[in-house]
Scaffold this motif. Structure first.
Motif, PDB file in Angstrom:
ATOM      1  N   GLU A  47       2.363  -4.944   7.022  1.00  0.00           N
ATOM      2  CA  GLU A  47       3.135  -4.778   5.801  1.00  0.00           C
ATOM      3  C   GLU A  47       3.433  -3.291   5.645  1.00  0.00           C
ATOM      4  OE1 GLU A  47       1.165  -6.446   2.386  1.00  0.00           O
ATOM      5  OE2 GLU A  47       2.050  -4.985   1.044  1.00  0.00           O
ATOM      6  N   TYR A  49       5.615  -0.126   3.012  1.00  0.00           N
ATOM      7  CA  TYR A  49       6.264   0.233   1.750  1.00  0.00           C
ATOM      8  C   TYR A  49       7.659   0.745   2.103  1.00  0.00           C
ATOM      9  CZ  TYR A  49       6.639   2.813  -2.773  1.00  0.00           C
ATOM     10  OH  TYR A  49       7.027   3.312  -4.000  1.00  0.00           O
ATOM     11  N   MET A  52       9.368   4.390   1.238  1.00  0.00           N
ATOM     12  CA  MET A  52       8.365   5.450   1.439  1.00  0.00           C
ATOM     13  C   MET A  52       8.024   5.595   2.916  1.00  0.00           C
ATOM     14  SD  MET A  52       4.623   6.059  -0.290  1.00  0.00           S
ATOM     15  CE  MET A  52       3.549   7.375   0.321  1.00  0.00           C
ATOM     16  N   ARG A  55      10.588   7.778   4.514  1.00  0.00           N
ATOM     17  CA  ARG A  55      10.419   9.158   4.031  1.00  0.00           C
ATOM     18  C   ARG A  55       9.242   9.844   4.713  1.00  0.00           C
ATOM     19  NH1 ARG A  55      12.166  10.504  -1.573  1.00  0.00           N
ATOM     20  NH2 ARG A  55      10.329  11.817  -1.705  1.00  0.00           N
ATOM     21  N   PHE A 118       1.548   1.842   6.040  1.00  0.00           N
ATOM     22  CA  PHE A 118       1.483   0.525   6.686  1.00  0.00           C
ATOM     23  C   PHE A 118       0.090  -0.047   6.456  1.00  0.00           C
ATOM     24  CE2 PHE A 118       4.830   2.479   9.209  1.00  0.00           C
ATOM     25  CZ  PHE A 118       5.701   1.427   9.458  1.00  0.00           C
ATOM     26  N   TRP A 119       0.024  -1.372   6.374  1.00  0.00           N
ATOM     27  CA  TRP A 119      -1.279  -2.039   6.246  1.00  0.00           C
ATOM     28  C   TRP A 119      -1.293  -3.245   7.182  1.00  0.00           C
ATOM     29  CZ3 TRP A 119       1.811  -0.473   2.236  1.00  0.00           C
ATOM     30  CH2 TRP A 119       1.336   0.649   1.542  1.00  0.00           C
TER      31      TRP A 119
ATOM     32  N   LEU B   4       4.264  -0.910  -8.288  1.00  0.00           N
ATOM     33  CA  LEU B   4       4.221  -1.699  -7.050  1.00  0.00           C
ATOM     34  C   LEU B   4       2.780  -1.782  -6.551  1.00  0.00           C
ATOM     35  CD1 LEU B   4       7.168   0.007  -5.077  1.00  0.00           C
ATOM     36  CD2 LEU B   4       7.293  -2.067  -6.443  1.00  0.00           C
ATOM     37  N   TYR B   5       2.444  -2.939  -5.977  1.00  0.00           N
ATOM     38  CA  TYR B   5       1.120  -3.116  -5.377  1.00  0.00           C
ATOM     39  C   TYR B   5       1.301  -3.530  -3.919  1.00  0.00           C
ATOM     40  CZ  TYR B   5      -0.213  -3.514 -10.286  1.00  0.00           C
ATOM     41  OH  TYR B   5      -0.379  -3.299 -11.626  1.00  0.00           O
ATOM     42  N   PHE B   6       0.432  -3.007  -3.047  1.00  0.00           N
ATOM     43  CA  PHE B   6       0.523  -3.374  -1.631  1.00  0.00           C
ATOM     44  C   PHE B   6      -0.826  -3.849  -1.096  1.00  0.00           C
ATOM     45  CE2 PHE B   6       4.131  -0.580  -2.231  1.00  0.00           C
ATOM     46  CZ  PHE B   6       5.131  -1.256  -1.546  1.00  0.00           C
ATOM     47  N   ALA B  56       1.216   6.471  -4.951  1.00  0.00           N
ATOM     48  CA  ALA B  56       2.401   7.277  -4.685  1.00  0.00           C
ATOM     49  C   ALA B  56       3.280   7.237  -5.929  1.00  0.00           C
ATOM     50  CB  ALA B  56       3.168   6.721  -3.492  1.00  0.00           C
ATOM     51  N   ASN B  58       7.193   7.871  -6.937  1.00  0.00           N
ATOM     52  CA  ASN B  58       8.531   8.011  -6.355  1.00  0.00           C
ATOM     53  C   ASN B  58       8.472   8.228  -4.843  1.00  0.00           C
ATOM     54  OD1 ASN B  58       9.634   7.647  -8.908  1.00  0.00           O
ATOM     55  ND2 ASN B  58       9.525   9.839  -9.360  1.00  0.00           N
ATOM     56  N   GLN B  59       7.598   7.447  -4.208  1.00  0.00           N
ATOM     57  CA  GLN B  59       7.492   7.350  -2.747  1.00  0.00           C
ATOM     58  C   GLN B  59       6.910   8.590  -2.078  1.00  0.00           C
ATOM     59  OE1 GLN B  59      11.221   5.813  -1.231  1.00  0.00           O
ATOM     60  NE2 GLN B  59      10.964   3.907  -2.361  1.00  0.00           N
ATOM     61  N   ASP B  60       6.183   9.409  -2.835  1.00  0.00           N
ATOM     62  CA  ASP B  60       5.392  10.494  -2.263  1.00  0.00           C
ATOM     63  C   ASP B  60       3.936  10.300  -2.669  1.00  0.00           C
ATOM     64  OD1 ASP B  60       7.121  12.179  -0.772  1.00  0.00           O
ATOM     65  OD2 ASP B  60       7.976  12.926  -2.655  1.00  0.00           O
ATOM     66  N   PHE B  61       3.012  10.592  -1.750  1.00  0.00           N
ATOM     67  CA  PHE B  61       1.592  10.496  -2.103  1.00  0.00           C
ATOM     68  C   PHE B  61       1.310  11.353  -3.330  1.00  0.00           C
ATOM     69  CE2 PHE B  61       1.096   9.228   2.405  1.00  0.00           C
ATOM     70  CZ  PHE B  61       0.352   8.081   2.216  1.00  0.00           C
ATOM     71  N   GLU B  73       8.744   5.318 -10.156  1.00  0.00           N
ATOM     72  CA  GLU B  73       8.213   4.211  -9.357  1.00  0.00           C
ATOM     73  C   GLU B  73       6.811   4.621  -8.917  1.00  0.00           C
ATOM     74  OE1 GLU B  73      10.736   2.193  -6.346  1.00  0.00           O
ATOM     75  OE2 GLU B  73       9.253   2.877  -4.900  1.00  0.00           O
ATOM     76  N   ALA B  75       3.316   3.415  -7.051  1.00  0.00           N
ATOM     77  CA  ALA B  75       2.774   2.395  -6.145  1.00  0.00           C
ATOM     78  C   ALA B  75       1.273   2.584  -5.973  1.00  0.00           C
ATOM     79  CB  ALA B  75       3.467   2.475  -4.794  1.00  0.00           C
ATOM     80  N   PHE B  77      -2.081   1.254  -3.577  1.00  0.00           N
ATOM     81  CA  PHE B  77      -2.372   0.603  -2.298  1.00  0.00           C
ATOM     82  C   PHE B  77      -3.697   1.102  -1.740  1.00  0.00           C
ATOM     83  CE2 PHE B  77       0.986   3.885  -1.910  1.00  0.00           C
ATOM     84  CZ  PHE B  77       0.302   4.872  -1.226  1.00  0.00           C
ATOM     85  N   PRO B  79      -6.173   2.579   1.454  1.00  0.00           N
ATOM     86  CA  PRO B  79      -5.906   3.534   2.532  1.00  0.00           C
ATOM     87  C   PRO B  79      -5.075   2.880   3.642  1.00  0.00           C
ATOM     88  CG  PRO B  79      -8.181   3.715   1.823  1.00  0.00           C
ATOM     89  CD  PRO B  79      -7.608   2.536   1.100  1.00  0.00           C
ATOM     90  N   VAL B  80      -4.151   3.633   4.222  1.00  0.00           N
ATOM     91  CA  VAL B  80      -3.192   3.047   5.164  1.00  0.00           C
ATOM     92  C   VAL B  80      -3.850   2.747   6.513  1.00  0.00           C
ATOM     93  CG1 VAL B  80      -1.297   4.223   4.010  1.00  0.00           C
ATOM     94  CG2 VAL B  80      -2.353   5.286   6.018  1.00  0.00           C
TER      95      VAL B  80
END
Lengths: 148, 83
Positions: A47, A49, A52, A55, A118-119, B4-6, B56, B58-61, B73, B75, B77, B79-80
């Motif tokens: 999955e 985002y 992002m 980016r 990514f996850w 948002l949730y991931f 994050a 607006n799509q930045d950490f 925005e 989000a 989540f 850790p990736v």
């Protein structure tokens, strides 16, 4: 350049396209990450985002170009459902000299492991589970920290 | 504000996204988390262990003291685990 896609990729074709027409390139390094099965894995679903991810990969790619004299680079990362043995990620770096290509390719992977959203979820015989982050990925990222 | 949730935070939240209108005074990610977690049981569960929640804006950490406001925005989540 970066790409995020569901489809598989062909490493040879990607290298050929990336280096075509640029005779300043003296060395190309590439890394391919595969779905690994250490026993019982049926599939892995990635999955991400959307938005992002692109980016962050652009930032990682730009950082590699800032640090090394690269002629070209490419990051391709897949998402969706993948089976054991399938390629997940590709990094290619091209430079006049091999050391810059080797080092920057390594750097791209270490950085995207901790900086790209990514996850992974694994599906095995006993059900599904989210993959936990690894502390050695953080350590790998840390060794590229610039000092001074 | 769009939330948002991931990954497994989405599983816990029971949804992938929602729109919220925090009251005045919610000015940082940390304050937003406090407000969301106090909202209902599912949100409380999402933020039960904050040490494993990354975010994050607006799509930045972002960090807990990163400013947030209307139209942002945000989000959440774990850790990736890409690559």
């Amino acid at each position: 350049m970066i790409r995020v896609q569901r489809e598989a990729f062909d490493v040879g074709r990607e290298i050929a396209a990336l280096t075509a027409g640029n005779t300043r390139i003296g060395g190309v390094a590439s890394f391919v990450g595969l779905v690994r099965d250490l026993g019982g894995l049926r599939s892995m679903t990635l999955e991400h985002y959307a938005g992002m991810t692109e980016r962050q990969l652009e930032k990682i790619d730009a950082e590699a170009h800032r640090r090394w004299p690269l002629e070209a680079s490419l990051i391709v990362h897949r998402y969706g459902r993948l089976e054991p043995g399938e390629p997940i990620v590709l990094t290619i770096t091209a430079s006049a000299h091999r050391q810059a290509a080797f080092d920057s390719c390594n750097f791209l992977m270490d950085w995207l492991k901790t900086e790209a959203p990514f996850w992974k979820r694994e599906e095995g015989a006993d059900g599904e589970r989210w993959v936990a982050a690894r502390t050695d990925d953080d350590e790998a990222r840390e060794r590229w920290r610039e000092t001074g | 504000m769009k939330i948002l949730y991931f990954a497994w935070l989405r599983d816990k939240a029971g949804m992938s996204e929602c729109d919220v209108s925090p009251p005045p005074g919610i000015a940082t990610v940390g304050q937003l988390i406090d407000w969301l977690a106090a909202g209902d049981d599912r949100q409380a569960e999402v933020f039960a262990d904050r040490s494993v929640v990354r975010f994050a804006v607006n799509q930045d950490f972002a960090e807990a003291d990163t400013p947030v406001g209307p139209g942002d925005e945000v989000a959440f989540f774990p850790p990736v685990t890409g690559g």
